[in-house]
Structure formats: C-alpha cells, structure tokens
Scaffold this active site. Structure first.
Site, mmCIF file in Angstrom:
data_model
loop_
_atom_site.group_PDB
_atom_site.id
_atom_site.type_symbol
_atom_site.label_atom_id
_atom_site.label_comp_id
_atom_site.label_asym_id
_atom_site.label_seq_id
_atom_site.Cartn_x
_atom_site.Cartn_y
_atom_site.Cartn_z
ATOM 1 N N GLU A 112 19.837 33.024 28.057
ATOM 2 C CA GLU A 112 19.663 34.200 27.417
ATOM 3 C C GLU A 112 19.208 34.347 26.064
ATOM 4 O O GLU A 112 18.314 35.286 25.588
ATOM 5 C CB GLU A 112 21.110 34.863 27.356
ATOM 6 C CG GLU A 112 21.421 36.309 26.997
ATOM 7 C CD GLU A 112 23.027 36.709 27.117
ATOM 8 O OE1 GLU A 112 23.472 36.876 28.150
ATOM 9 O OE2 GLU A 112 23.618 36.711 25.823
ATOM 10 N N ARG A 136 23.923 31.253 28.593
ATOM 11 C CA ARG A 136 23.782 31.811 27.074
ATOM 12 C C ARG A 136 22.554 31.234 26.275
ATOM 13 O O ARG A 136 21.902 31.890 25.811
ATOM 14 C CB ARG A 136 25.243 31.460 26.344
ATOM 15 C CG ARG A 136 26.521 32.074 26.768
ATOM 16 C CD ARG A 136 26.431 33.697 26.875
ATOM 17 N NE ARG A 136 27.874 34.032 27.455
ATOM 18 C CZ ARG A 136 28.081 34.193 28.779
ATOM 19 N NH1 ARG A 136 27.335 33.599 29.773
ATOM 20 N NH2 ARG A 136 29.494 34.701 29.013
ATOM 21 N N SER A 184 6.547 20.731 20.688
ATOM 22 C CA SER A 184 6.599 20.221 21.830
ATOM 23 C C SER A 184 7.866 20.005 22.479
ATOM 24 O O SER A 184 8.913 19.889 21.636
ATOM 25 C CB SER A 184 6.094 18.600 21.438
ATOM 26 O OG SER A 184 6.000 17.857 22.540
#
Lengths: 147, 147, 147, 147, 147, 147, 147, 147, 147, 147
Positions: free
Chosen positions: D91, D88, D114
């Site tokens: 995604e 997830r 960063s």
C-alpha cells in the site's frame, strides 16, 4: 513438527469427536467465538495461555499450543470469494465501501478503522418476519499522520 | 434528462453550499446516514416520498426525485479496492469470511445473511485508549432451499 | 467547483512558473517533502493551516485550500506498476516482504507497521562508488487484538 | 540432492531446536538480519564463506552450504499480497510510489534506486505514544543511459 | 503548457511533413535511432542539448525542448502485448528468460543486466534465405549486494 | 517412460556431478549455449544427433535422446515474471516494444522479426566502468501477406 | 491529419451510402474479402496501389490512401472475446489447440504455422441439414531454428 | 476405475510402443485425425463403436472404451496460451475475429458458426516458397432466434 | 474421516456400478434431479433424512450421511468457465443479465431473485426442428431494504 | 449516422416520455419482453418489420429501424458482474453449471443447449410466502459432431 494446518485438522477432528460447537469451545477458554474460530483456522495467534487451555479442552498434543501462539501468515484468495455466504459480505464492502469511508471521515476526520486493533461478533436476532444475522465490528480509529 | 450521476453531482454541490453533514441530511429526511449516503451516491433507490423530501431539503430540481427513486445499477470495482479506509474492510472479509460462515451455520443452519434485506450503521465509541469505529450490520437469515 | 485533480494541475503549473523544487515548497510551509508532494498529488490531506500557507506560497485561488484539506480517495493501480523507478520498490516488497514480517514479529510480537500513523523521507547519501538513495520509513507498531 | 526449499526447512527446524532468533543467527555469521533471513528463505545467495559459517552454527548437512550460495530464482506472487503486515508495504508503494519517483528525480536526475545494489534494516524505535517500526532502505542511484 | 504526449504529436506531424525517417532524425542530432524514437515517444528523457537540437531540426516550438528533457513516466500495458511484432519479443522473454538468467549467472555471478544503464540497436542483416532483424542489447552487469 | 521434466532433472544432476558449465556442455556437442540450455530445460528440441551426443557427454540413459528431440510444449507464466534478472528483459520489451516495431517497419516494411527462425547469444563485454552483458538476437524478417 | 480510425469511419459511411458489400468492395480492388475487411478495420496494411484503388472506389479523400498503407498497430482485447460469433473461434482454439500442434508436428516437424505469411477465406457451403460456414486458413510452415 | 486422463496416458504409451502416427491411428478406426487426437486427449467423446475399435488397435484394457465414449469436461486455460504454435491461432482470432463476424453476417445473416456441429482438418500444401499448413474448419450456421 | 470430496467419489462409483441415472437416484429419494446432483457433487446440503435414504439406495458407508448433510463450501472458478455446455449459460447471463434485471424491476420493484430460496429443473421438450433443452428457475423475490 | 448506442438513448427517452413499460412495448410490436428489451439495448437484432413497428410505436426517427435490424456486437464485461440482481444469476451458473451439464448429457447425449436458437421469459409467480421470480430458458439441443 506440527504446523498451523496440521493443528487445524486436529482441532476439527477433536471438535467433531467431542460434539462441541465453536461457541462452547470459545466459552471454555474465555475467548470470543469469532476470535476462537479464526485462530483455530490459523488466521490469528492465540495468547499462549489460551492456546494451552485449548489444548487441554480438546485433548490436542502439547506441542500444538506453541503453534497456535505463533504469528500466522494470513493468506486468502485475492479478488472474489465464490461461496454465497462469504460473497454477500464482499458485495456489502463493494456497495457500501465509499459510504463507510464518508461517514468515518465525517465522524472522526482523515483516517481509517483499524483491522488490527479490531474485534467482531455474530449474533442471532429474533424477528417476526424471519430472524436476522447481526454482525458487529469495532476497530480503533487511526488518524493519518501529517509530517 | 438527468441520470443518477448528474444527481450525485448536484447533491454534493448543494451539501457543500449548505454546509450540511450526511448525518444532518439523513435526519432531515428521516432515514439512516448509511442509506442516505449510499442512495445519494446512486447505489440505492430512495422511496419516492423520501426522494422528494431530499429534493426539498437540498433545493434540487424537481425531476431529481424520480431519478433518486429509480433502481440503481450497482457497479463497483471487482477485485481489490485500494483506498486504505475501504481496503481494511475487504481485508476483514478475507481474514474473517470463513469465520462468519462457520458461525452463521452454527447459529442458524445452512444459509446466509441477506445483503438485500439488510441495514447498517456506523457509530463513534469513545475509549480512553483511542476512540473506536463501530460498524453494525444486520441482514435477514436466508435458508438454502432443498427441493 | 475545484476538485483535487484540478488543484494538482494548478500546483504543477505554479511550481514550474516559480521555478520551485518540491523541497523548497515543503520548506516554505514547514512540512516534509514526501508529505508535501503526496498531498499535492491528491494522495494525502493537508492540515487546513498548511493548505492555506501553500495557497499563499504558490498563488493558488483561495478555494484551493479547502480542497487540499479534504480527505482524499487514495486510488492507485492494483497489481504491478510499470515505471522502473516505482517498480523497483514493488519488487523490494515482493522479495523482502516475508523478511520484514518475520523481523517485525521477532522484535515486536504479533502485529504490523502502520501505514497510517506513518512517515517517510528520501535522502541522497554520497558514496565513492556512486551516491545512494536512502529511504526511511517509520510507522507505529500495531498489535493484533485477541478478544 | 538438496534444493533451496529443503535447506529452508532444515534451517527453520534447527532454529526452533536451538531457540535462536534471526538477529542472533545474523550476528553469529556477521551478516545483517534482513539479508540473513531472506537468504535463508531462498531469496538471496549467501557468499560461500558465510554459507559455511551458517551451516556450522545451525548444524546443517555440509552440502547445504553450496545450495545457500547458489543464485536463487526470486519468485513471488505478482499482484497483491494478502497478509496485512506485508500488504501495508504494498500500500505504501501504491500511495507514495509517484512521490518517491519525483523526489529521486529532483535530487539525482533521471534515474532510479537500484534494488540489486541494495541494503535494508528494520529497527524498533521507542516512543511514548507507542513504539515505532523503522525501515531503512538504501540503493545505489542508477542514471538512465542516453546513447 | 505542453506535455510529453503533445510533443509526441508535434514530432509525428513534423516528421511526416519533412519526410524524415527515424534514422535520419537520429543522425541529425547525433543520437542512436532506438533512443531517439523512444524519447520522442515519451519513454526516455533527452539530454537538454539534444532536445534543443531536435527542436531545431523539426521546427518544434521552443518550449518543447524542456518537455523532452523531463524524466518520463514509463507506463506500458502490463501482461501481454497483442501486436504480433511486439508480442514476439514478449514470447522470446517467456521462452528464453530462464536461459538468459542461467548464462548471466554462469558468466558474471549472482546479478542481473541493468535495464537502466542500457543501450540497444536494430540492424538489417542481409541473408540469401531472407534478410534478418538483428537486435543487440547491452546493459551494465549489476551484482546483488550481500550485507 | 521419461518425459522432458524427468530428463531436465537428470541433466542438472549430471552437470553438477561432472562440474560442467553450460558453455562447456554446449561446446562439447557443437551447439550454442543459449540453445543448449533452453533445450535442456525442455523449451526447445535438439536435433536427434545432438541429443545423442548430449546423452553421451552427460552419461544419461539412452532413451533420454528421443525425449530431448521431441517437440516441446512451451509453457511459461503469462503476465509478469518476478525474478529481477528476467523481469528486466520484460521491462525492456514494455519500454522499447513500440520502438522495435517502428524501426523494423522503417528498415524492412510491414512485418515482424521471427521468434521461430531465431538465434540468440549472451556475451560478457569488459568495460572500465563495469563489465556489460551483451545480448544479441537475430530473427528472419517475415513480411505480412496481402492477398 | 487522418489516422486509421478516422479512415475506418469514412469507409463504413461510404459503404453504407453506396450500398456495397465487403465482397463487392474486395472484388473491385482485386483483393480477398478477408484481407479487405481487416485492412479497412485498420488491422492490416493495403499495398499502396490497392489503397489508391479503394480510395477511388469509395470516394474517400486522397490522403486516406497513405494511411491505409501504413503498418497498423494490431491491438485487440487479450483474454476472452464476448461476442458469441467471435467467442466460438476462441473456443475452437482452446479445445483443438493441442490437436493442431500435434498434427503440425506430425506432418512437418518442430515448428509452427505462420500467422504473418498467412491467408484466410470464408465461404458458404450449402447443405440439406443447414448451410455451413467454411473457414480456410493457410500459413507458411516455419521450422524452429537449432543453433 | 479409469478416467479420461488415465486413458490418455495409456494411449500415448501404446502409440509410442507401436510406432503409430495419429494419422495412422485415425485411419485404422475410420475417423479423422483431428477428431481422433482430440478425443484421445479427452476433449471429445468417441462413438462407442469407434472407442472399441481404438481399444483393439492399441491394445488398451477393455474398460477404456466406455471412458472414451463419455462426455468430456472441456477444460482449457482461459486467457492466453503460451506455446507459439497454439498462440498463433489465438492471435489470428484476435486479429481476424471481427472480420470473420462481418463476413458471416454478410453471407448468412445474424448468426454464428457452430463450434459443436463442427469439423476440422489439417493438411500440408507443397509450395516452392516453403510448404504451407492448411487448416479447414466447417461449422453449421446457427441463426439467432427472435421471439 | 470422510469429507465431501470423498463422498462424491463413492457416489460416482456406486452410481456406475448400479447403472443408475441421476433422475432415478433422485426419484428413489424423493428429491429433484437438479438438487440431487448438486448435493452429490458437494455444492448443496441434503436434509439428513434424505442423506440417509441416499446412503441406503447407493450402499454408501453410514458415516457418509452426516457428511452429505453438512453445509458445503461452494467454491467455483471465478471468471469464465471453458466447457462449452457451461459457457453457454455464462454467455446468456452476460447477454441477458441487464434484461433480467430490467424486467424484474418492472414486475416487482427494486430487488432481486434469490439464489438461496431457489429451485431449478431441466426438461427435454420434443420439437420437430430438433428437441429443446428447457431450464426453469424460480427464486423468491427479495426487496431491497430502505432504512 | 445513428449507431445502436444512439438508438438505445432515443428509446429510453421515448419510453419515459410515453410512460410505457417494456411489457407494453413488447406487446405492441408482438415480440416477447425479453427479446424486446435486449434488442433495444443493442444486444439483439430486430427483424426489420418489427424494427419499423417499434419506430412507429415510439416515434423514433425513420433511420433507426435499419440500425435496430443490424447484427449487434455483443460486448459484455468478462469475469464477474457486480450488480446483485445480475450477480445472483452468475452465481447460479457457478454453483449449478456442472449439474446442468450432467443432466443435459443424461437426457440428450453429448451436446449442449444452444444460446443462439434460444428464448427466455420472466414471470411473477404469486406465493403466500412471498412472490417468486420465474425464469424459463429454452434452447435447441446441439449434438457434438464426431467426424
């Protein structure tokens, strides 16, 4: 210290020795066959009470219960499964994926079917032209958030 | 000369103009919504009579019927689909693939569920904790040949 | 017939012409900057009322509103993004993925953070050693079902 | 000669035996849970003093401290993680990556967040519609050099 | 509305027409050849003043300056470059990557060389056994954060 | 029969026991740190005399010298390295690869920088805004043959 | 402004119209057939004088000569070529690659055959059991540098 | 029961102990160095008589002869080899593959060079500008069948 | 507890010791050589009676029969096989795949050849120009369902 | 100037207009259906006389004959075909590839079936349990050379 792979090996040996089917094991602990098999394979976590029942049914070492109740790491081969029995389901997702999406959107709105709050069953449906495999999945509808 | 992609574009435009849902189109031609959508997307072939009904319902050019009845070339992205609604089904196959295989073998023998002699439906199941998406698949059992 | 890609192009042109920032656009329609940008890029669906407000704010053609409210097809490059600004987030998921999983399991149980019932923000945090980018994500906890 | 993988195994065994959570271990050595877990997994290097505290807290062999303080080799599976809890996040990076980039550019200029001068936390946020997972990341803004 | 690809095409045509080398263009605008080329290719953003100088030097349309100053989307082919001149650098990273890491750790501590606060040059070094290509890179050392 | 992997393990153990840095080892045998490290890792072949010096310095078994002088098989993971310290160099090749090629062609003609007749160094450059990593590479220019 | 792809198209059309073979074209400009074909395909750069001869022989537009003399960008499909005639050479490299390496090391030392200072020919060798294709490659030996 | 990998290990040990080169081994059994090396590596099958000679020359166990004469399973890494000495041949196939195909078609017709009825040699060619590696391949021409 | 891999090893050893060919083994148990080999390799399941005959013919341990009758997990390397003998079949599918599809559609309708209700044979066909390998496959035609 | 893709389009249009099947076209020009289809798709070269017959049968422009007789570039998607009708053949090669290899070696020796000196047919075999697709392939046996 047992891990999930060790317990899977112990379960398969006990199942063979006792001559039990997955359906019978599932029934004895009051869980579904799909969930029972996948949790025995280390792809789901049993509730602790169910894990303890399984340990009793199969005669596993006591410490296996805790292992069966741990959150699993669900690792599977990305890309394409080769076994024909599994590949056919992958093919169905490839061919019908956009259709599932379109109909879910039409019936529910902008969202998805959960694969977490989810259940599934497999049944044998007799048919004169050859028996059929029936697979039923059900997952909670999850609406996309707009914020 | 129209091809399947052209016809899909015409169908989507007509559907929008007529304000029809896939379920309504499917009902008008007496086919299921899953099959209707996938054949409109060019992933299945309509029986010619059904293709002609669809042409009438949506006001498509007559030559579209023959195109809709041609055998399609089912091309989909191998590896991993990214849309979350489709990915969840891919994930289910990854997590539960070996379970589906084990239970099919246990219930039927050494074989697979056909993805060709196959049908599927999507329904909305009301539930107090949130409605659920129900997907039902059924495919003929095919036994491996031993020769 | 406009599609989501066409509307994205219209939005980018209007944004440039009007000299608006994403934050300003978001504020005018009462949505967050993250959601506003991603829905303008075609990766989320605006609620229809918000889509109509956006059309008014940016002077888009009226039919764009309906397009902005359609369920999107979320396609992104699988594997590895190359732009350094995006890659760093991919790297964070690679390095800290197992940590996120372990801490979610420890705090909640056997489940995941939803990427659907989800929101996110980006803020600038002043710091004497160099300002920092702060990204906050929040998603509903989803418990795995055992059945 | 112990290596990082050996030390991870020792830590997991000690953690289980002592019945400690990651949060408790982190608190005892005065580090955050995210950093503590990832360094215990061999994906970050503890400052030597913290490594020695950890060795004391968990009763590890003395030579483990030096190993925990060594620069790690951060190897993770490129492409797509399969565990749903980790996927997830992948995604989210796929769907919102371009949005994160656009907003960072709008707020800071031509640069990135960063992933090295970086910190992260996970918290549980109670909510009547179901508790939420909150993930906060903060990284120093790095401006592209023009020379 | 020009985009970075359009401007690259305009630059290449102007460069050919004016018979200028990258080094000469770079010198005229007071930037290095490496940065000048990469920003002309759309892989870096010119400071606006430099972009305007470049527009003047090459006789580009005025609106090109703003485009050259926009944050680029740095997309490159992941995996393996095929052109031999580029591949050799990929090979060097493959062969010497662990060495660069080990020496950076030895000289600086647990951290990396920034690819953002970064500069590079290419020079020709005469040699009796055949002239040599010298590539110098310099990036700010970034220390991993422990929190 | 020792192979290169065995010798690498012996070198790392001896280096740790003797408390030597790569720079110190390199200096003792009169080779550069970059070459010394990569040959100790099995990615380059030491001249036999240097291999024997290394064996003496580190107290390795005598047969290790011959192994260190054998032509190595330079195997590295194709595609994308994940460790951030190494990935940044991969990213630099992705972003600046076409620039390196353009400037080499401009300065030399139609050819490449050799990765075989090649040397490299890493140095620490003090800077008030934070020390910098400097990497210098030099390779013989090789002109494409036209025949 | 012509590019290498445009010139390739012009060459193929002129070759067909004039009924010339690659061998005849090569002979007319005093270059080898292998180099001539690959440079006409845009994979090598003709010396300018040869490019001008080719332009004269084939009746190409004058500006094509400069294009043919530019350094090419050698892009080819990574991974596996599918045309059987090309695949067989890929297979030979796969099967005999380690053998080529072992024999080069045995005959020359620790180094490689250059693919840059390189030439190749294809000839037909009559044989009673069926004529044979003979491919000869020659590249300068390049010794690895130790520094 | 010895397999091809075991025999390769035995051959390499015997070769080292006897101080023999591949060329010397090949000469003793009257085969070419290329074939000898590749069959010793398990990528080709020796004729049984030659296998027995090799066993005698190297003092291998008698049962090794039969193993060396078995049909091998030619497994090599698909995609891209990383060792520079082997990669250069892969690069040559990438750059010159279409040229080899065009010239074979021009000289022979519609067909390919066999990689099965095939032989190859490697020789050292002295040259004042640096010695050259010469690789000669010859394979039977196979005409595509039209039926 | 024996698994399919163990039994394959036992079969190969017994076959070598008894000096039997696959064709002879197949004949002794009254199955085809193709099916016999693939089931011995663990890629198909023997009917139990046949498995017991095989156990008798080859002198395997009794428990091997049950293992040989279990449903196999058909795992093969996705993508491209490298052994030339197998690759040629992959190439045939690549070149002639669309032709097989077109002719099956022309002769049968919208459907496929089953790879499950399937059989295959390999025979040697003498020919004056060199003997030929004949491969015959036959699978049940499966018609796509329209529902 | 027509190329093979153009001619394929012309053939498909003519075939549709004339209402011809591939089998009928093949018969009219005295070639097999498999070869005819694949050469019409641009994957094989017709003998010139046959190409001219095809041009006459389908009423194609005269220059199409020469194009149909040119050596094709056989490009197909490497990795995994998705259309179920083609995928099943890929699966057969995956499952039975090692079996085909073993039986070819047993019947012929160390060699392969040619995919170049090759022919294939597809026939419909009536059967009471459902008609079957029969595919017959025949290729010349090619013996590996030992030199």
């Amino acid at each position: 210290m047992l891990d999930k792979e060790d317990v899977t090996v112990l379960i398969l040996a006990a199942k063979k020795k006792l001559g039990l089917k997955w359906e019978e094991i599932a029934e004895k602990i009051g869980m579904s066959p799909v969930f029972t098999h996948s949790a025995c394979m280390g792809m789901n976590a049993f509730p602790l009470a169910k894990a303890e029942e399984l340990v009793a049914v199969l005669g596993l070492p006591a410490e296996a219960a805790e292992v069966l109740a741990e959150s699993p790491n669900k690792v599977f081969d990305y890309t394409v499964p080769t076994d024909p029995c599994i590949y056919r389901f992958y093919e169905i997702v490839g061919v019908y994926g956009p259709t599932l999406k379109a109909l879910i959107h039409e019936k529910f709105g902008d969202g998805i079917m959960s694969a977490i709050d989810f259940d599934m069953s497999v049944t044998r449906v007799p048919s004169p032209k050859g028996d059929r495999v029936k697979v039923e999945m059900s997952g909670k509808y999850l609406q996309y958030n707009a914020w």
